[in-house]
Write a protein that holds these residues in place. Structure first.
Motif, short mmCIF file in Angstrom:
data_model
loop_
_atom_site.label_atom_id
_atom_site.label_comp_id
_atom_site.label_asym_id
_atom_site.label_seq_id
_atom_site.Cartn_x
_atom_site.Cartn_y
_atom_site.Cartn_z
N ALA A 20 44.80 25.04 33.31
CA ALA A 20 44.38 25.53 32.83
C ALA A 20 44.96 27.15 33.68
N CYS A 21 44.46 26.59 35.35
CA CYS A 21 45.35 28.30 35.93
C CYS A 21 46.79 28.15 35.71
N GLU A 22 46.86 27.75 35.28
CA GLU A 22 48.54 28.33 34.58
C GLU A 22 48.79 29.17 33.18
N ASP A 23 48.40 28.48 32.33
CA ASP A 23 48.18 28.92 31.10
C ASP A 23 47.12 29.82 30.37
N GLY A 24 46.78 30.14 31.35
CA GLY A 24 45.60 31.24 31.38
C GLY A 24 44.81 30.53 29.95
N SER A 25 43.84 28.88 30.57
CA SER A 25 43.05 28.84 29.37
C SER A 25 41.59 29.16 30.14
N LEU A 26 41.78 29.69 31.66
CA LEU A 26 39.85 30.57 32.06
C LEU A 26 39.70 31.54 31.99
N GLU A 27 38.65 32.07 31.55
CA GLU A 27 38.20 33.33 30.38
C GLU A 27 36.56 33.56 31.83
N LEU A 28 36.59 35.13 31.86
CA LEU A 28 35.35 35.17 32.30
C LEU A 28 34.22 35.88 30.80
N TYR A 29 33.04 35.44 31.34
CA TYR A 29 32.39 35.70 30.40
C TYR A 29 31.29 36.39 30.63
N TYR A 30 30.29 37.77 30.78
CA TYR A 30 29.41 38.77 31.62
C TYR A 30 28.08 38.58 30.86
N GLN A 31 27.30 37.94 31.90
CA GLN A 31 25.40 38.69 31.80
C GLN A 31 24.59 39.96 32.22
N PRO A 32 24.44 40.51 31.54
CA PRO A 32 24.00 42.21 32.35
C PRO A 32 22.85 41.78 33.33
#
Length: 775
Positions: free
Chosen positions: A533-545
């Motif tokens: 996942a680190c190599e293919d970009g499967s990780l993403e960021l979610y944001y909480q206010p």
């Protein structure tokens, strides 16, 4: 010497070419003057000869000859005395030749006077007494020349001619026919004496050559003996040779020294039994060792092959005794002092099998022992246990106090662990701060007891150089054959149990069970997928206010990691973040999160900041995290004051100096820091005053009980009051209801975060595509 005499006499007086033997020549001349007594009898006889003729005949001629003879003899004696009184040690050829010439002239003058006296007696008188006296004296003195100077044949020939030729002519000129016969016979006498002289000279030459050869051989033999003695006595090994009757023929000094033998037992002919008896009586070796040596000797004599034995003397010296066949049925005994070699071999073996720092068995020795233990289990069916011990907090000790203190902790750890086990158990240092313990013939209860003793022993404080160090132990346990049928399987399962013991809070023990293996397998698969996942970009960021409780405005957003797995679906951060930390992936993931959060924050409203969680493991590479933050701010063009890094209390107890240095360097850039999950873990209020935090986040566990627990209320209120005095903001996490919002606000909270204000969501949910494109 005679050969040398011949060469010297035939050499020309002034011709001293290469090879001239001056010392030999000087010795020859010295022999001429060896004793004045040798010349006195001849001189007296020479004086009496003309004197008796004068008495018998009354002729004045003989009286004159008597006086002349006396003068010659006196001069010769003076020459003898002068030579004897002189120091000839530094004389050269000329001086030596002068002495030789003086001797020759004196002898020639003496011979000439007596030869003429005999001639005169035969030709000038008819007195029979004068005739007999002269002839007898001449023949006697001539014979003396032959015997005394056979080494110088030319000298003898000259003297004989001067002596006898006048006598022969005198006899021939006499009127007596018999005298004439005797005169002719005199020539034969001279020739015969010359021939005898030459024969004696040849014999002397042969004797001289034989003597020189004998001396040369003796010298060579002596030199060889000295060389042999030197070779024997400078040998490292002791050497002794015995004949076929086992009697000593020769031995060297090391042989005597190695066994402490006296000189009397080094004499040729000493029986080997006497030497053996001495060694036992003096307790150099034991009777059983002597018996062993006799057996080796018997084997050597029977099979005529080399045999060896190793013995140890009472003094601790290790000797390698070798018996080898020798000529004519003898025996050659060689003794090597192998004490140092054996000690070196033992040290090398010790280094190969045991850890130098702790003295425990090393990995190589452990592998041998675990294989033997499995073999014994296969034969006897007796189960055993393998304990995998790992020190908790050792890395922090090593990093903060230095490797010297770390080594001393390991050494003391080995001593403590030794004190908890049985003599039959094997404790090994597997590497670093990891230890392995093989417990043979141990059931579950015994294993638990010993493991707990090890934990208790390690719970005691270490005091080193006035420094107090706390290091505990976690232990994973696997039982054979139930938990592993091979050394590799058993070790892997003990490691799995150790991992669970660490996860359970450390300073504890854990037995392996099959469920752990399944969990570890799942964890391994998760780690492999996470790397992908680190190599293919499967990780993403979610944001909480994060909102302002007074105005309700969004002040910042916290970036939260999410992973959409292709088969598992959305994987919780609580599941994969620990895997990332333990596998070392957290640094790479953390770098990406900081860079991505800065890029995203640069898109939304410039009044809203962004918070990013930073793992304590990222601070173990201080330069990396500093450069990552700098690069993220520069490439995203984000105002550094909008970036907040959230850290947990666990970071602050690892390395205060390094952590504070990194925080100060990043604060100098404008980055702010928040203390996350305050109230969990160690919860020290001292952190708030020690570290320059701009914000404190109170853990959601206090929010959930804010209505039911006075303690939760008190803690929230106290933290808010302290933060206000320290000019910090307080964020209360986990607000899900309006009642919770009102309660924390009344207690002094300024900011809040929770599902009441918004769930974590991807950037696309709150930033339309067109806004992102404009940005």
């Amino acid at each position: 010497m005679a050969a040398g005499l011949k060469r010297l006499w035939t050499a020309k007086a002034h011709n001293r070419g290469e090879g001239f033997d001056l010392p030999g020549y000087a010795l020859l001349v010295s022999s001429l003057f060896s004793s004045p007594a040798s010349i006195i009898p001849g001189g007296v006889a020479g004086i009496l000869t003309p004197f008796l003729c004068w008495i018998s005949t009354g002729l004045e001629l003989f009286l004159d000859l008597t006086v002349l003879t006396t003068i010659v003899v006196a001069l010769r004696l003076l020459t003898f005395v002068s030579y004897r009184r002189s120091d000839h040690s530094n004389e050269g050829y000329e001086e030596t030749r002068r002495w030789d010439r003086d001797y020759f002239l004196g002898a020639t003058a003496f011979s000439a006077v007596l030869g003429y006296s005999c001639y005169a007696a035969l030709t000038h008188t008819d007195d029979p007494a004068a005739h007999i006296t002269s002839v007898a004296s001449t023949i006697a003195i001539a014979s003396g020349y032959v015997s005394r100077n056979a080494g110088r044949p030319k000298f003898v020939a000259v003297q004989l001619l001067i002596f006898c030729i006048p006598m022969a002519f005198g006899l021939i000129q006499a009127h007596n026919v018999y005298y004439q016969y005797i005169g002719y016979f005199a020539f034969l006498y001279v020739a015969a004496n010359i021939a005898i002289t030459n024969s004696l000279h040849r014999n002397l030459l042969a004797l001289s050559d034989a003597t020189k050869q004998s001396k040369a051989l003796a010298s060579a033999l002596h030199s060889q003996n000295l060389t042999l003695d030197a070779a024997l006595n400078t040998m490292i090994h002791g050497l002794a040779m015995f004949d076929r009757d086992l009697k000593l023929a020769v031995s060297n000094a090391p042989h005597l020294a190695l066994y402490g033998l006296p000189e009397t037992l080094a004499l040729p002919g000493t029986p080997i039994t006497a030497i053996g008896r001495f060694l036992v009586e003096r307790q150099v070796i034991g009777a059983d060792q002597l018996r062993d040596l006799r057996e080796a000797l018997a084997e050597n004599q029977l099979a005529q092959q080399t045999t060896s034995r190793e013995i140890q003397t009472r003094s601790g010296r290790v000797l390698i005794v070798t018996f080898a066949p020798a000529a004519e049925g003898g025996v050659l005994m060689s003794t090597e002092d192998a004490t140092e070699r054996k000690a070196t071999e033992a040290r090398i073996e010790q280094m190969a099998r045991f850890d130098e720092l702790t003295g425990l068995a090393n990995r190589f020795e452990y592998n041998n022992n675990i294989a033997e233990t499995f073999s014994r289990m296969d034969r006897t069916g007796e189960p055993f246990a393998l304990l995998y011990v790992d020190l908790d907090g050792f890395k922090q000790v090593n990093d903060s106090l230095g490797h010297d203190i770390g080594d001393r902790v390991l050494s003391e750890t080995a001593n403590r662990l030794r004190g908890t086990i049985r003599d039959s158990d094997l404790l090994a240092r597997f590497g670093g701060d990891e230890f392995l313990l093989i417990l043979p013939a141990a059931n579950h209860a015994v294993v638990t007891m010993i493991a707990q003793r090890m934990i208790d022993a390690m719970s005691k404080v270490f005091t080193l150089d006035n420094k107090t160090v706390y290091v505990t132990a976690s232990i994973g346990i696997a039982m054979a054959p139930f938990d592993g049928a091979t050394p590799a399987d058993l070790l892997r399962h003990a490691d799995t149990a150790l991992y669970k013991a660490k996860a359970a809070g450390r300073n504890t023990l854990m037995f392996f069970n099959p469920a752990m293996a399944e969990e570890m397998l799942e964890r391994h698969e998760l780690e492999v997928d996470l790397r992908r996942a680190c190599e293919d970009g499967s990780l993403e960021l979610y944001y909480q206010p994060i909102i302002d409780l007074k105005t309700g405005k969004i002040l910042s957003r916290e970036a939260l990691m999410r992973w959409q797995h292709p088969t598992r679906g959305m994987v919780s951060a609580g599941l994969f973040i620990p895997v990332a930390e333990q596998s070392g992936l957290i640094a790479m993931i953390g770098d990406w999160a900081i860079q991505q959060a800065c890029r995203d924050a640069a898109i939304w409203d410039s009044e809203i900041g962004v918070s990013v969680n930073v793992s304590p493991r990222q601070f173990r590479e201080p330069r990396r995290i500093v450069e990552t933050v700098k690069d993220a701010l520069i490439t995203s063009n984000l105002d550094s004051r909008r970036l907040t890094l959230e850290v947990t209390e666990s970071l602050l107890i690892e390395d205060n100096k390094t952590t504070l240095a990194v925080i100060d360097e990043l604060r100098a850039l404008g980055v702010t820091f928040a203390l996350d999950d305050f109230g969990t873990g160690y919860s020290s209020l001292a952190y708030l005053s020690t570290y320059p935090f701009a914000q404190v986040k109170i853990d959601q566990s206090f929010t959930r009980t804010v209505h039911s627990s006075e303690a939760s209320k008190a803690i929230i209120e106290a933290v808010c009051q302290l933060a206000r005095r320290l000019a910090m903001n307080v964020v209360v996490e986990g607000i899900e209801t309006e009642q919770q919002r009102i309660a924390v606000q009344l207690l002094g909270a300024q900011r809040a975060q929770g599902y009441l204000f918004g769930r974590p969501e991807p950037l696309a949910n709150f930033m339309p595509t067109k806004d992102r494109n404009v940005a």
